[in-house]
Scaffold this active site. Structure first.
Site, PDB file in Angstrom:
ATOM      1  N   GLY A   1     -15.475   3.222 -20.567  1.00 58.69           N
ATOM      2  CA  GLY A   1     -16.789   3.305 -21.223  1.00 58.69           C
ATOM      3  C   GLY A   1     -17.339   1.937 -21.617  1.00 58.69           C
ATOM      4  O   GLY A   1     -18.517   1.808 -21.953  1.00 58.69           O
TER       5      GLY A   1
ATOM      6  N   TYR B   1      -1.689  15.006 -19.449  1.00 63.60           N
ATOM      7  CA  TYR B   1      -3.022  14.954 -20.088  1.00 63.60           C
ATOM      8  C   TYR B   1      -3.195  16.081 -21.081  1.00 63.60           C
ATOM      9  O   TYR B   1      -2.717  17.186 -20.837  1.00 63.60           O
ATOM     10  CB  TYR B   1      -4.122  15.072 -19.023  1.00 63.60           C
ATOM     11  CG  TYR B   1      -4.281  13.861 -18.136  1.00 63.60           C
ATOM     12  CD1 TYR B   1      -3.637  12.661 -18.424  1.00 63.60           C
ATOM     13  CD2 TYR B   1      -5.074  13.912 -16.999  1.00 63.60           C
ATOM     14  CE1 TYR B   1      -3.788  11.554 -17.590  1.00 63.60           C
ATOM     15  CE2 TYR B   1      -5.239  12.821 -16.169  1.00 63.60           C
ATOM     16  CZ  TYR B   1      -4.587  11.645 -16.471  1.00 63.60           C
ATOM     17  OH  TYR B   1      -4.743  10.563 -15.656  1.00 63.60           O
TER      18      TYR B   1
END
Ligand code: NDP
Length: 342
Positions: A241, A57
């Site tokens: 989202g 990440y």
């Protein structure tokens, strides 16, 4: 008063984790180090003690940012001195580019795993990781379905080799427990079988996507979780989202993930759009925001040990953590099922 005050055991271990886990995937890309630290401070003050990260990440377009998220967590741990209060989870992916990992399975050799854990410990500025997860199985899988996997034959690390490396790291105290990620029901049972056969500790958890648009946990893994006491960690509870409804009708919200990166388009398309439209209307009827509906649905499933949330602003984080106090009624859950049409 903290919003997330109960703790759940992770598998059969002595680890007790909050039912909301703080995801970190956007730190170092959409979020700065100061913003990451602000999120950590707020989450901890709200009772969250569970943090999920990964050596890769923020998922980088070309690899130039890899490791930055762990660095941000490391500087926070070093400055706050709260290490013993945290259940820290990270993941090993091994070398190479992430799209290849997804399509073909990463090479999770003993050498790669050992090298990866040293890198994570260094960046995280800690001596141990509580839960160390194999980010993807070291074989081609079609777990994500829609990504168009090519099942390529090839040399894949034998599962026994990866597991043996994890056993060594546990004995050395560098990791306390291990878990799986993006794993199938078959793959999970295979790992349990090998662990039992060899007399090794079992994996504590499986971390896969679970949300209103992807309920694949309910086929296989939920049963394994109940029968075998393996904790299920749900990632992407808002389907990147999409379940907030902010991408409906061709909207392109400035700075939002899918607007920035096409690679996150997994939950887009006519079918998803139709379902999201219905969920948004349902949330409105229930007096909730679409995000509240989607997150509460995930958190309260009996087979979900922790819901791994993600946020790119403090307003999002506050809204998402507050859903820990919500509980949907059986009637509301039935209305959701009617949209899912399972
Ligand atoms: P979600 O599906 O919940 O998506 C989170 C994103 O949605 C945020 O980054 C933000 O993006 C947007 N968002 C969040 N809350 C709101 C809100 N209240 N209103 C409007 N928009 C909102 O989760 P993630 O996909 O981020 O996954 C969460 C965590 O799970 C990751 O951080 C990681 O730790 C883990 N994970 C693990 C994977 C694995 O392979 N094991 C894969 C993916 C995630 P924006 O502002 O850009 O719109």
């Amino acid at each position: 008063m903290s919003l997330v005050n109960n703790r759940r055991p992770l598998g059969n271990s002595d680890l007790r984790a909050s039912k909301i886990c703080l995801g970190t995937m956007t730190w170092g890309e959409q979020n700065s180090e100061a913003e990451a630290h602000q999120q950590l401070d707020y989450a901890l003050a709200q009772g969250i003690n569970f943090i999920d990260t990964a050596e890769m990440y923020p998922v980088p377009p070309q690899g130039e940012t890899q490791g930055r998220t762990e660095q941000y967590i490391g500087t926070w741990l070093a400055s706050r001195g709260q290490r013993e209060r945290i259940v820290l989870a990270s993941k090993v992916t091994g070398p190479g580019d992430w799209m290849t990992h997804i399509r073909q399975g990463p090479q999770l050799t003993r050498a790669h795993i050992r090298e990866a854990v040293e890198g994570s410990l260094r960046r995280l500025q800690t001596d141990y990781i509580d839960l160390y997860q194999l980010h993807w199985p070291a074989r081609p899988t079609n777990f994500f379905g829609k990504l168009g996997y090519v099942h390529q034959p090839g040399e894949h690390t034998p599962l026994e080799e990866s597991l043996l490396a994890l056993m060594e790291l546990m004995q050395e105290g560098k990791i306390r427990h291990y878990g799986l990620s993006n794993e199938t029901a078959w793959g999970t049972m295979k790992v349990l079988q090998i662990a039992d056969r060899e007399g090794w500790p079992r994996p504590l958890t499986v971390q896969n996507p679970y949300n209103l648009l992807n309920r694949s946990y309910e086929v296989g893994l939920a049963e394994i979780s109940h029968q075998e006491n393996v904790g299920l960690l749900a990632y992407s509870p808002l389907a990147f989202g999409v379940l907030t409804g902010k991408y409906l009708y061709g909207q392109q919200p400035a700075g939002a993930r899918i607007t920035l990166h096409q690679r996150f388009s997994r939950y887009q398309g006519a079918q998803a759009e139709a379902a999201v439209t219905e969920y948004v209307a349902l949330a409105q009827e229930f007096g909730l925001t679409p995000a509240q509906l989607a997150l509460a649905f995930v958190t309260q499933q009996s087979f979900v040990t922790a819901n791994i949330i993600g946020a790119t602003s403090m307003a999002q984080l506050q809204e998402n953590i507050a859903t820990a106090a919500l509980e949907l009624t059986p009637e509301q859950l039935q209305r959701i099922d009617a949209i899912h049409k399972v």
